[in-house]
Design a protein around this motif. Structure first.
Motif, PDB file in Angstrom:
ATOM      1  N   ILE A  62      22.606 -48.749 -15.862  1.00 17.97           N
ATOM      2  CA  ILE A  62      23.011 -49.002 -14.368  1.00 17.97           C
ATOM      3  C   ILE A  62      22.457 -47.772 -13.628  1.00 17.97           C
ATOM      4  O   ILE A  62      23.160 -46.679 -13.744  1.00 17.97           O
ATOM      5  CB  ILE A  62      24.481 -49.414 -14.127  1.00 17.97           C
ATOM      6  CG1 ILE A  62      24.847 -50.438 -14.905  1.00 17.97           C
ATOM      7  CG2 ILE A  62      24.671 -49.415 -12.582  1.00 17.97           C
ATOM      8  CD1 ILE A  62      24.365 -51.850 -14.585  1.00 17.97           C
ATOM      9  N   TRP A  65      24.322 -48.536  -7.734  1.00 16.67           N
ATOM     10  CA  TRP A  65      24.910 -49.843  -7.375  1.00 16.67           C
ATOM     11  C   TRP A  65      24.661 -49.760  -5.772  1.00 16.67           C
ATOM     12  O   TRP A  65      24.766 -48.521  -5.141  1.00 16.67           O
ATOM     13  CB  TRP A  65      26.656 -49.894  -7.373  1.00 16.67           C
ATOM     14  CG  TRP A  65      26.814 -50.255  -8.901  1.00 16.67           C
ATOM     15  CD1 TRP A  65      27.418 -49.436  -9.836  1.00 16.67           C
ATOM     16  CD2 TRP A  65      27.063 -51.540  -9.600  1.00 16.67           C
ATOM     17  NE1 TRP A  65      27.539 -50.133 -11.072  1.00 16.67           N
ATOM     18  CE2 TRP A  65      27.379 -51.460 -10.803  1.00 16.67           C
ATOM     19  CE3 TRP A  65      26.614 -52.955  -8.991  1.00 16.67           C
ATOM     20  CZ2 TRP A  65      27.688 -52.532 -11.453  1.00 16.67           C
ATOM     21  CZ3 TRP A  65      26.734 -54.100  -9.718  1.00 16.67           C
ATOM     22  CH2 TRP A  65      27.101 -53.787 -10.749  1.00 16.67           C
ATOM     23  N   ALA A  80      21.973 -53.945  -7.567  1.00 17.41           N
ATOM     24  CA  ALA A  80      21.964 -52.748  -8.451  1.00 17.41           C
ATOM     25  C   ALA A  80      20.474 -52.589  -9.038  1.00 17.41           C
ATOM     26  O   ALA A  80      19.603 -53.274  -8.982  1.00 17.41           O
ATOM     27  CB  ALA A  80      22.759 -52.838  -9.433  1.00 17.41           C
ATOM     28  N   ILE A  82      18.484 -51.429 -12.065  1.00 18.37           N
ATOM     29  CA  ILE A  82      18.719 -51.428 -13.653  1.00 18.37           C
ATOM     30  C   ILE A  82      17.595 -51.040 -14.334  1.00 18.37           C
ATOM     31  O   ILE A  82      16.494 -51.530 -13.917  1.00 18.37           O
ATOM     32  CB  ILE A  82      19.182 -52.832 -14.054  1.00 18.37           C
ATOM     33  CG1 ILE A  82      20.574 -53.211 -13.403  1.00 18.37           C
ATOM     34  CG2 ILE A  82      19.274 -52.890 -15.508  1.00 18.37           C
ATOM     35  CD1 ILE A  82      21.039 -54.471 -13.791  1.00 18.37           C
ATOM     36  N   GLU A 106      27.869 -46.271 -12.292  1.00 17.33           N
ATOM     37  CA  GLU A 106      26.601 -45.762 -12.257  1.00 17.33           C
ATOM     38  C   GLU A 106      26.188 -44.785 -13.501  1.00 17.33           C
ATOM     39  O   GLU A 106      27.039 -44.083 -13.862  1.00 17.33           O
ATOM     40  CB  GLU A 106      26.539 -45.064 -10.906  1.00 17.33           C
ATOM     41  CG  GLU A 106      26.323 -46.079  -9.959  1.00 17.33           C
ATOM     42  CD  GLU A 106      25.898 -45.522  -8.586  1.00 17.33           C
ATOM     43  OE1 GLU A 106      25.867 -44.345  -8.534  1.00 17.33           O
ATOM     44  OE2 GLU A 106      25.814 -46.317  -7.635  1.00 17.33           O
TER      45      GLU A 106
END
Length: 594
Positions: A62, A65, A80, A82, A106
């Motif tokens: 991640i 966000w 988000a 990724i 995150e």
């Protein structure tokens, strides 16, 4: 009669009584107004799982966000960023809802596909009282990234409104650290969307790091030439109109100096003086001559230093660390008069090679990240992939003749361009070679994307000629020249060198007649192309031959499939007229290689 009427009325009432109650429905938002504290009506969140954003993705990171808890999500909104095993991909959501709870923060690395990362609720529901769905459990917080190799333990302070902290990005799927080569913006400079902030050396190449939001560069936290981990803060930006000089650098917690400092040592141990008759106490540790010499020079006992080697072995690093930690000085050697009959010991080559007080003639060259990763990947490929090899000689007289005719028409193409085009057609004829080995299975790829190895000062890189079959000879030649130039200038984009279904490595221009290339996983084959050489055939006629050798993954490709591919390739290069026309022949080529 009256009794029968009463019985029928009773049956009708029993039949329809249970159907009336469920039809009375109340919207959930009114449930919240009336029964806000009711545990029965608590909102059950809908699971948002880590998606599979690439065919080979198993875990993801991640990166950022875009939505916060309580934000409304419209269909198609970006949720988000990724990082997959290929690149950083934006995850979008197709349902209208509210982001109720972020489970994975995150910066969390190696989140498996299918892991619960967030909860959503309907627009009319109270997101503040969201509960975990039945059977779902939140991942442990220990999965979050914790820096290990840097002294920074955590970054506690939140950025001020309008201030954005810029971490080291992951510019390639395998990147764990990056080196700031050059800052392209200075503190106080305005940044427009798409502007390059810095040049960063990854494990693949030197790439420009671009920002997608406008602002002002307020603070540079990492100097040029520094190597930092992915996720560590490197700069701070603020919105336009703000006083960039007032930007607040996030506070960091570092290990306390008392925890890292060695234990106090008595003053007598700072400069130990060994007596003439004193002997170091015996110990069960094993050590070599280099360690023995250090112990004698500093008057130390092996029993006072803990060895970290196997089988209680004392290493040289252990002794050096102990000396540095305790600030121990060398012991003055004993001055004893040598016997008159003793002959002077001849000086060793190391003592006579470099005169005292002069610099060493040797130079240490630092290995770049790219070369380190190449060495690591090639070593892993050689040790984990069962390589097999097949070679074949090709008569390229007609190819040389055709190339000369094209040159008279101002069409400049190289032998490598012909080989690339022929390889693309041969992969269409032999689809078993155009495969990838992933997740313990062979994946046949429908498109032919040929990677061509290019040497750069920083190391070897393989830019990709996408959809090679559809390109003409001139298009292939132009693409290879442009990609090679961009590779040498460190201007390749990630999608231009990550991927590919087959690789060609050509060392013929350096006079190499034949060599073996190492497979670049997850590809299953690579072709090594040597130089042309003049020979005499059986009729004593001079011919020009070129040797190509196929390295293939024995788990995915059989010997007959490799031989079939080489036979098709040889047939195409020995009769290359259709390569210039750019059309695949209707008839399949003969497969025998004899």
């Amino acid at each position: 009669m009256a009794h029968m009427i009463r019985s029928k009325f009773l049956l009708l009432s029993l039949k329809y009584a249970n159907r009336i109650a469920p039809r009375i429905s109340v919207p959930l938002k009114y449930h919240r107004l009336c029964f806000h504290t009711s545990g029965i009506l608590d909102v059950k969140g809908k699971e948002m799982l880590m998606p599979s954003l690439s065919p080979t993705m198993e875990t993801g990171t991640i990166v950022k966000w875009f939505k916060k808890e309580g934000d409304k999500i419209e269909p198609g909104d970006a949720i988000a960023d990724i990082q997959t095993d290929k690149a950083v991909v934006t995850m979008e959501f197709e349902d209208e809802s509210i982001l109720a709870k972020i489970i994975i923060p995150e910066g969390t690395k190696d989140v498996k596909v299918g892991t619960l990362i967030a909860l959503t609720v309907e627009v009319d529901e109270d997101w503040k009282t969201v509960e975990m769905p039945d059977g779902a459990t939140a991942p442990k917080a220990a999965s979050a990234v914790q820096p290990t190799s840097t002294p920074v333990a955590s970054q506690a302070a939140e950025p001020l409104p309008g201030q954005q902290n810029i971490p080291m990005p992951a510019l390639s799927p395998t990147m764990t650290t990056g080196t700031i080569i050059k800052w392209l913006k200075q503190e106080g400079d305005e940044i427009q969307p798409g502007d390059a902030l810095a040049e960063i050396q990854t494990d693949k190449a030197v790439m420009a790091f671009e920002l997608e939001e406008e602002g002002v560069l307020a603070k540079i936290l990492v100097s040029e030439g520094s190597q930092v981990e992915v996720g560590q803060l490197i700069a701070i930006t603020v919105e336009k109109g703000m006083d960039w000089k007032q930007a607040v650098v996030p506070t960091v917690t570092r290990p306390s100096a008392t925890a890292a400092a060695p234990a106090p040592v008595p003053s007598s141990a700072q400069e130990p003086v060994a007596s003439a008759s004193a002997k170091p106490p015996p110990s069960g540790q094993v050590y070599g001559l280099a360690v023995k010499r250090l112990l004698e020079e500093y008057g130390l006992s092996s029993g006072s230093i803990k060895g970290t080697g196997r089988t209680n072995r004392l290493l040289k690093d252990d002794v050096l660390a102990y000396i540095q930690a305790h600030n121990i000085k060398k012991v003055a050697p004993k001055t004893e008069e040598a016997p008159k009959t003793a002959k002077a010991r001849p000086a060793s080559p190391l003592e006579t090679h470099v005169p005292a007080g002069k610099p060493s003639p040797y130079e240490d060259l630092e290995i770049s990240n790219i070369r380190g990763i190449i060495a690591k990947r090639l070593g892993e490929s050689k040790s984990t992939i069962p390589h097999s090899y097949a070679a074949i000689d090709i008569n390229i007289d007609k190819l040389m003749e055709l190339r000369g005719k094209l040159k008279t028409e101002d069409i400049n193409v190289s032998i490598n361009d012909f080989v690339t085009k022929a390889v693309a057609y041969a992969l269409v004829e032999c689809p078993d070679i155009n495969t990838l080995y992933q997740n313990e299975q062979v994946v046949r790829v429908p498109k032919v994307d040929v990677s061509v190895a290019v040497a750069t000062p920083a190391g070897l890189i393989t830019p990709i000629i996408f959809d090679t079959v559809a390109k003409s000879l001139t298009d292939i030649s132009k693409s290879i020249r442009e990609l090679a130039e961009k590779a040498r200038k460190n201007q390749l984009k990630p999608h231009e060198f990550q991927g590919g279904t087959f690789t060609i490595s050509n060392l013929g221009m350096f006079g190499i007649k034949e060599f073996c290339a190492i497979i670049n996983p997850p590809q299953t084959a690579i072709l090594a192309v040597g130089s042309g050489r003049e020979e005499l055939d059986s009729s004593l006629t001079k011919v020009t031959r070129m040797t190509v050798k196929l390295s293939y993954d024995r788990r995915a490709i059989d010997e007959d499939q490799a031989a079939d591919f080489l036979a098709v390739l040889r047939s195409m290069l020995q009769d290359p007229s259709f390569l210039a026309a750019g059309k695949i022949p209707a008839l399949r080529y003969k497969r025998d290689i004899y």
